[in-house]
Design a protein around this motif. Structure first.
Motif, PDB file in Angstrom:
ATOM      1  N   ALA A   1      19.335   2.720  63.309  1.00  0.00           N
ATOM      2  CA  ALA A   1      19.569   1.284  63.534  1.00  0.00           C
ATOM      3  C   ALA A   1      18.482   0.710  64.445  1.00  0.00           C
ATOM      4  O   ALA A   1      17.903   1.424  65.264  1.00  0.00           O
ATOM      5  CB  ALA A   1      20.940   1.065  64.160  1.00  0.00           C
ATOM      6  N   ARG A   2      18.218  -0.591  64.266  1.00  0.00           N
ATOM      7  CA  ARG A   2      17.255  -1.311  65.127  1.00  0.00           C
ATOM      8  C   ARG A   2      18.053  -2.343  65.908  1.00  0.00           C
ATOM      9  O   ARG A   2      18.686  -3.228  65.304  1.00  0.00           O
ATOM     10  CB  ARG A   2      16.213  -2.040  64.279  1.00  0.00           C
ATOM     11  N   VAL A   3      18.054  -2.232  67.229  1.00  0.00           N
ATOM     12  CA  VAL A   3      18.879  -3.144  68.014  1.00  0.00           C
ATOM     13  C   VAL A   3      18.095  -3.801  69.146  1.00  0.00           C
ATOM     14  O   VAL A   3      17.090  -3.268  69.622  1.00  0.00           O
ATOM     15  CB  VAL A   3      20.149  -2.458  68.579  1.00  0.00           C
ATOM     16  N   LEU A   4      18.598  -4.938  69.527  1.00  0.00           N
ATOM     17  CA  LEU A   4      17.981  -5.756  70.566  1.00  0.00           C
ATOM     18  C   LEU A   4      18.822  -5.626  71.840  1.00  0.00           C
ATOM     19  O   LEU A   4      20.046  -5.725  71.780  1.00  0.00           O
ATOM     20  CB  LEU A   4      18.021  -7.202  70.056  1.00  0.00           C
ATOM     21  N   GLU A   5      18.164  -5.424  72.982  1.00  0.00           N
ATOM     22  CA  GLU A   5      18.904  -5.353  74.245  1.00  0.00           C
ATOM     23  C   GLU A   5      18.490  -6.504  75.157  1.00  0.00           C
ATOM     24  O   GLU A   5      17.294  -6.758  75.358  1.00  0.00           O
ATOM     25  CB  GLU A   5      18.640  -4.020  74.972  1.00  0.00           C
ATOM     26  N   LEU A   6      19.474  -7.162  75.758  1.00  0.00           N
ATOM     27  CA  LEU A   6      19.223  -8.268  76.694  1.00  0.00           C
ATOM     28  C   LEU A   6      19.529  -7.809  78.108  1.00  0.00           C
ATOM     29  O   LEU A   6      20.622  -7.318  78.383  1.00  0.00           O
ATOM     30  CB  LEU A   6      20.120  -9.465  76.335  1.00  0.00           C
TER      31      LEU A   6
ATOM     32  N   LEU B   1      11.250 -13.289  68.107  1.00  0.00           N
ATOM     33  CA  LEU B   1      11.486 -11.841  68.005  1.00  0.00           C
ATOM     34  C   LEU B   1      11.702 -11.525  66.531  1.00  0.00           C
ATOM     35  O   LEU B   1      12.511 -12.193  65.888  1.00  0.00           O
ATOM     36  CB  LEU B   1      12.746 -11.437  68.777  1.00  0.00           C
ATOM     37  N   GLU B   2      11.040 -10.494  66.084  1.00  0.00           N
ATOM     38  CA  GLU B   2      11.165 -10.240  64.657  1.00  0.00           C
ATOM     39  C   GLU B   2      12.563  -9.724  64.314  1.00  0.00           C
ATOM     40  O   GLU B   2      12.930  -8.659  64.750  1.00  0.00           O
ATOM     41  CB  GLU B   2      10.136  -9.305  64.082  1.00  0.00           C
ATOM     42  N   GLY B   3      13.321 -10.490  63.549  1.00  0.00           N
ATOM     43  CA  GLY B   3      14.623 -10.061  63.075  1.00  0.00           C
ATOM     44  C   GLY B   3      14.530  -9.809  61.583  1.00  0.00           C
ATOM     45  O   GLY B   3      13.416  -9.839  61.053  1.00  0.00           O
ATOM     46  N   PRO B   4      15.621  -9.602  60.893  1.00  0.00           N
ATOM     47  CA  PRO B   4      16.938  -9.485  61.492  1.00  0.00           C
ATOM     48  C   PRO B   4      17.130  -8.099  62.131  1.00  0.00           C
ATOM     49  O   PRO B   4      16.566  -7.115  61.679  1.00  0.00           O
ATOM     50  CB  PRO B   4      17.873  -9.667  60.303  1.00  0.00           C
ATOM     51  N   TRP B   5      17.978  -8.088  63.198  1.00  0.00           N
ATOM     52  CA  TRP B   5      18.308  -6.861  63.893  1.00  0.00           C
ATOM     53  C   TRP B   5      19.663  -6.350  63.403  1.00  0.00           C
ATOM     54  O   TRP B   5      20.515  -7.130  62.995  1.00  0.00           O
ATOM     55  CB  TRP B   5      18.344  -7.126  65.401  1.00  0.00           C
ATOM     56  N   ASP B   6      19.836  -5.030  63.455  1.00  0.00           N
ATOM     57  CA  ASP B   6      21.114  -4.449  63.034  1.00  0.00           C
ATOM     58  C   ASP B   6      22.200  -4.714  64.059  1.00  0.00           C
ATOM     59  O   ASP B   6      23.390  -4.551  63.763  1.00  0.00           O
ATOM     60  CB  ASP B   6      20.968  -2.930  62.840  1.00  0.00           C
ATOM     61  N   GLY B   7      21.799  -5.079  65.268  1.00  0.00           N
ATOM     62  CA  GLY B   7      22.791  -5.350  66.302  1.00  0.00           C
ATOM     63  C   GLY B   7      22.100  -5.699  67.598  1.00  0.00           C
ATOM     64  O   GLY B   7      20.865  -5.747  67.669  1.00  0.00           O
ATOM     65  N   ALA B   8      22.922  -5.942  68.602  1.00  0.00           N
ATOM     66  CA  ALA B   8      22.382  -6.295  69.920  1.00  0.00           C
ATOM     67  C   ALA B   8      23.395  -5.900  70.973  1.00  0.00           C
ATOM     68  O   ALA B   8      24.594  -5.745  70.672  1.00  0.00           O
ATOM     69  CB  ALA B   8      22.098  -7.790  69.990  1.00  0.00           C
ATOM     70  N   PHE B   9      22.923  -5.731  72.192  1.00  0.00           N
ATOM     71  CA  PHE B   9      23.850  -5.451  73.295  1.00  0.00           C
ATOM     72  C   PHE B   9      23.250  -5.891  74.611  1.00  0.00           C
ATOM     73  O   PHE B   9      22.040  -6.133  74.739  1.00  0.00           O
ATOM     74  CB  PHE B   9      24.228  -3.960  73.351  1.00  0.00           C
TER      75      PHE B   9
ATOM     76  N   LEU C   1      21.362 -15.005  69.110  1.00  0.00           N
ATOM     77  CA  LEU C   1      21.895 -13.808  68.450  1.00  0.00           C
ATOM     78  C   LEU C   1      22.332 -14.110  67.019  1.00  0.00           C
ATOM     79  O   LEU C   1      22.155 -13.281  66.128  1.00  0.00           O
ATOM     80  CB  LEU C   1      23.076 -13.245  69.251  1.00  0.00           C
ATOM     81  N   SER C   2      22.867 -15.310  66.790  1.00  0.00           N
ATOM     82  CA  SER C   2      23.304 -15.604  65.416  1.00  0.00           C
ATOM     83  C   SER C   2      22.095 -15.736  64.489  1.00  0.00           C
ATOM     84  O   SER C   2      22.172 -15.435  63.309  1.00  0.00           O
ATOM     85  CB  SER C   2      24.210 -16.832  65.360  1.00  0.00           C
ATOM     86  N   ARG C   3      20.960 -16.132  65.042  1.00  0.00           N
ATOM     87  CA  ARG C   3      19.727 -16.213  64.242  1.00  0.00           C
ATOM     88  C   ARG C   3      19.125 -14.823  64.025  1.00  0.00           C
ATOM     89  O   ARG C   3      18.570 -14.531  62.980  1.00  0.00           O
ATOM     90  CB  ARG C   3      18.722 -17.110  64.986  1.00  0.00           C
ATOM     91  N   LEU C   4      19.257 -13.947  65.011  1.00  0.00           N
ATOM     92  CA  LEU C   4      18.486 -12.695  65.000  1.00  0.00           C
ATOM     93  C   LEU C   4      19.256 -11.482  64.460  1.00  0.00           C
ATOM     94  O   LEU C   4      18.633 -10.503  64.040  1.00  0.00           O
ATOM     95  CB  LEU C   4      18.015 -12.378  66.427  1.00  0.00           C
ATOM     96  N   VAL C   5      20.584 -11.520  64.511  1.00  0.00           N
ATOM     97  CA  VAL C   5      21.373 -10.349  64.085  1.00  0.00           C
ATOM     98  C   VAL C   5      21.833 -10.543  62.639  1.00  0.00           C
ATOM     99  O   VAL C   5      22.331 -11.605  62.271  1.00  0.00           O
ATOM    100  CB  VAL C   5      22.579 -10.139  65.033  1.00  0.00           C
ATOM    101  N   ARG C   6      21.691  -9.515  61.851  1.00  0.00           N
ATOM    102  CA  ARG C   6      22.049  -9.620  60.420  1.00  0.00           C
ATOM    103  C   ARG C   6      23.569  -9.722  60.248  1.00  0.00           C
ATOM    104  O   ARG C   6      24.325  -9.226  61.109  1.00  0.00           O
ATOM    105  CB  ARG C   6      21.515  -8.402  59.665  1.00  0.00           C
ATOM    106  N   PRO C   7      24.020 -10.328  59.146  1.00  0.00           N
ATOM    107  CA  PRO C   7      25.468 -10.378  58.893  1.00  0.00           C
ATOM    108  C   PRO C   7      26.042  -8.963  58.889  1.00  0.00           C
ATOM    109  O   PRO C   7      25.440  -8.042  58.332  1.00  0.00           O
ATOM    110  CB  PRO C   7      25.564 -11.014  57.501  1.00  0.00           C
ATOM    111  N   GLY C   8      27.170  -8.799  59.551  1.00  0.00           N
ATOM    112  CA  GLY C   8      27.799  -7.472  59.659  1.00  0.00           C
ATOM    113  C   GLY C   8      27.315  -6.692  60.872  1.00  0.00           C
ATOM    114  O   GLY C   8      27.895  -5.670  61.226  1.00  0.00           O
ATOM    115  N   GLY C   9      26.246  -7.188  61.527  1.00  0.00           N
ATOM    116  CA  GLY C   9      25.701  -6.487  62.699  1.00  0.00           C
ATOM    117  C   GLY C   9      26.628  -6.605  63.894  1.00  0.00           C
ATOM    118  O   GLY C   9      27.308  -7.616  64.086  1.00  0.00           O
TER     119      GLY C   9
END
Ligand code: SAM
Length: 262
Positions: free
Chosen positions: A46-51, A110-118, A137-145
Motif C-alpha cells: 500500500a502507498r499511504v500519506l502521513e500527516l 501531492l501525487e495521488g491517489p493514495w491507498d490511505g492516510a493517517f 484527503l478527499s481529493r488525495l485518497v482513493r475511494p475505499g481507502g
C-alpha cells in the motif's frame, strides 16, 4: 491554516522526542495500540500519506512491513529525524519525506491517489480547522481507502483527577477552554469526537473510534507509571478490551478515528 504565530515548538523537540515520549512506558503502550489498527488497515504494497509524522516512528514501522509512506510534517527538524531513522532502518526506499502543514492539504501538490492516510498523536490538534484536511484527503485518497486519525481528546477524566488533586484547576480543564489552549506559543484545539466525525462527512464513512489513553494515563504520568508497571500493564490490557466501547473513545487522552473514503 495553523494557529501558530511563532516558529513551531516542535523544531526544538525533534532530537529529544523519542527519548521523552516514543520510548517512554506510556508512549510505547499507546503507540502499540495505534499500530494494531494501522497494521490492520494498510497491507504490504500500500502507498499511504502521513500527516504530522514527527520523528517517523510510524512511517518506519509501516515501511518495515512493506508499506510505502510519504511522511510529512511542517517542522523541518522532525522531517530530518524521520529521514535519518528510515535510513538507519534500511527502509529509505519506502519512506519519502516532505515538509508540509496539514492545514494546507487542500492546496498541496501531492501525487495521488493514495491507498490511505493517517496522522498520529495530536498533529491535527495543531491545525485550527479540519476543513482543509478533509478536503485534501478527499481529493488525495482513493475511494475505499482507509484514513486513521489519532487526535488528543477533549474530555479526559484522568487529567481532571491528576491536576485537581494537585490543586491545578486550570491545567485540569485546559482542553475545555474556548478556542483551545496555548502550548509553548502554539494554539492546540481539542474538538469532541462528534465534531471530528462531522468534519470528515460526507466524503468519508465513519468506521469507528477507539480510545488510546482512557485507562492508561497521559504521558506526563510517566514517573507514576514507572512506579506501577504492573498496574499500567493491567490498565492497558483492560483498555484494549474496551477501547471501541462508548463512552471510552470520548473520554481518552487520544481518540483514534477510522474512516473510509466513499
Ligand atoms: C506530538 S507530535 C506527534 C508526532 C508523530 N505523529 C508521532 O506519532 O510521534 C505532533 C507533530 O505534529 C506536527 N505538527 C504541528 N503542527 C502541524 C500541522 N499544522 N500540520 C501537520 N503536522 C503538524 C509537529 O511538528 C509534530 O511533529
Amino acid at each position: 491554516m495553523t494557529l501558530a504565530t511563532v516558529p513551531s515548538p516542535f523544531e526544538g523537540l525533534a532530537e529529544s522526542y523519542d527519548e521523552t515520549f516514543t520510548r517512554s512506558l506510556i508512549g510505547t503502550r499507546m503507540r502499540r495500540a495505534v499500530w494494531r489498527r494501522l497494521d490492520a488497515a494498510f497491507a504490504s504494497g500500500a502507498r499511504v500519506l502521513e500527516l504530522g509524522c514527527g520523528t517517523g516512528e510510524d512511517a518506519v514501522h509501516l515501511a518495515g512491513r512493506g508499506v510505502s509512506v510519504l511522511a510529512t510534517d511542517p517542522a523541518e527538524a522532525m522531517v530530518a529525524v524521520t529521514r535519518a531513522k528510515a535510513a538507519r532502518a534500511g527502509v529509505e526506499d519506502r519512506v519519502r519525506t516532505r515538509a508540509l502543514d496539514a492545514g494546507r492539504l487542500d492546496e498541496a501538490d501531492l501525487e495521488g491517489p493514495w491507498d490511505g492516510a493517517f496522522s498520529n498523536f495530536g498533529a491535527l490538534n495543531c491545525v485550527s480547522g479540519l476543513a482543509p484536511v478533509s478536503a485534501g484527503l478527499s481529493r488525495l485518497v482513493r475511494p475505499g481507502g482507509r484514513v486513521l486519525l489519532c487526535l488528543l481528546g477533549r474530555y479526559v477524566p484522568w487529567e481532571w483527577a491528576w491536576f485537581l488533586v494537585r490543586g491545578d484547576r486550570k491545567a485540569a480543564f485546559r482542553r475545555l477552554s474556548p478556542g483551545g489552549a496555548e502550548w509553548r506559543g502554539m494554539r492546540v484545539v481539542y474538538p469532541p469526537v462528534r465534531e471530528l466525525r462531522r468534519s470528515f462527512e460526507p466524503a468519508f464513512r465513519f468506521l469507528g473510534a477507539r480510545a488510546v489513553g482512557a485507562l492508561v494515563p497521559p504521558s506526563y504520568a510517566e514517573e507514576w507509571a514507572g512506579r506501577h508497571p504492573r498496574l499500567l500493564a493491567a490498565l492497558d490490557g483492560v483498555e484494549r478490551l474496551v477501547e471501541a466501547l462508548p463512552p471510552f473513545p470520548s473520554l481518552a487522552d487520544h481518540v483514534l478515528l477510522e474512516l473510509e473514503r466513499r
